[in-house]
Design a protein around this motif. Sequence first.
Motif, mmCIF file in Angstrom:
data_model
loop_
_atom_site.group_PDB
_atom_site.id
_atom_site.type_symbol
_atom_site.label_atom_id
_atom_site.label_comp_id
_atom_site.label_asym_id
_atom_site.label_seq_id
_atom_site.Cartn_x
_atom_site.Cartn_y
_atom_site.Cartn_z
ATOM 1 N N GLU A 299 0.824 -1.211 0.000
ATOM 2 C CA GLU A 299 0.000 0.000 0.000
ATOM 3 C C GLU A 299 0.855 1.256 0.000
ATOM 4 N N TYR B 10 -1.928 0.504 10.421
ATOM 5 C CA TYR B 10 -2.656 -0.494 9.635
ATOM 6 C C TYR B 10 -3.304 -1.537 10.533
ATOM 7 N N ALA C 79 -12.140 -7.693 4.888
ATOM 8 C CA ALA C 79 -11.686 -6.469 4.215
ATOM 9 C C ALA C 79 -10.954 -6.818 2.921
ATOM 10 N N LEU C 80 -10.214 -7.927 2.920
ATOM 11 C CA LEU C 80 -9.553 -8.368 1.681
ATOM 12 C C LEU C 80 -10.593 -8.766 0.643
ATOM 13 N N GLY D 172 -10.721 -4.129 0.185
ATOM 14 C CA GLY D 172 -9.968 -3.254 1.077
ATOM 15 C C GLY D 172 -10.818 -2.471 2.054
ATOM 16 N N ARG E 195 -12.108 2.383 4.588
ATOM 17 C CA ARG E 195 -11.208 1.763 3.615
ATOM 18 C C ARG E 195 -9.842 1.629 4.280
ATOM 19 N N PHE F 124 -7.226 -0.551 2.650
ATOM 20 C CA PHE F 124 -6.274 -0.718 1.550
ATOM 21 C C PHE F 124 -6.939 -0.362 0.238
ATOM 22 N N SER F 125 -6.136 0.072 -0.725
ATOM 23 C CA SER F 125 -6.651 0.371 -2.061
ATOM 24 C C SER F 125 -6.977 -0.940 -2.780
ATOM 25 N N GLU F 126 -7.809 -0.838 -3.800
ATOM 26 C CA GLU F 126 -8.155 -2.031 -4.581
ATOM 27 C C GLU F 126 -6.942 -2.603 -5.292
ATOM 28 N N THR G 33 -3.814 -2.654 -4.174
ATOM 29 C CA THR G 33 -3.092 -3.429 -3.165
ATOM 30 C C THR G 33 -3.794 -4.753 -2.920
ATOM 31 N N ILE G 34 -5.103 -4.718 -2.792
ATOM 32 C CA ILE G 34 -5.876 -5.931 -2.529
ATOM 33 C C ILE G 34 -5.735 -6.924 -3.672
#
Length: 181
Positions: free
Chosen positions: A3, A67, A122-123, A127, A156, A158-160, A162-163
């Motif tokens: 991230e 995080y 969340a994953l 995210g 949110r 993590f960004s998509e 990163t995911i």
Amino acid sequence: TLEENLAKPTDYFVAAASGRAELLPGVFIKDSHAHPGYTFFGAIQNSSNIVCGKLGIRLGAERLYRYATSLGFGSVTGIEFPGETPGHLRPVSMWQPRSTPTIAIGQEVAVSPIQLALAYGALANGGVLMQPQLVKEVRSPDGRVLRHSVPTPVRRVFSEGTISELRKMLCAVVDSGTATA
């Protein structure tokens, strides 16, 4: 580290042919399998504590803590269930020199099953951490809906992008890595 753009899946990291490495002065981390090094992708796939500890150091204590708390570790989720525990995650001011690499590999921290489920959720949700819920709806004996729960995003984490990368890595753990069994 994904991230924060501190490492890419193809970046190579030295591990240890002996299976044991000193990451900081006096701070030794062991892998269950000796290997001289891995790409970031390979380190996740093969569960390298040494490389993940190095990635934790690269990320730094403050960001690692941010995080972890953003995922809900160290605090109650607010789920409607008695006796919920916040788990255990000390504030950075109480960390020892070895805490950053050991927390990065899942030591010095305790999470509840619901916290772990929410983090993996969340994953699955691109995210986004969701508010936990145990009951979708409550009905009266005659079938009327008395209460209906709606999925609610909390934040949110993590960004998509990163995911997307992280999902590939985690799938490799079970497809061809340390968790094939």
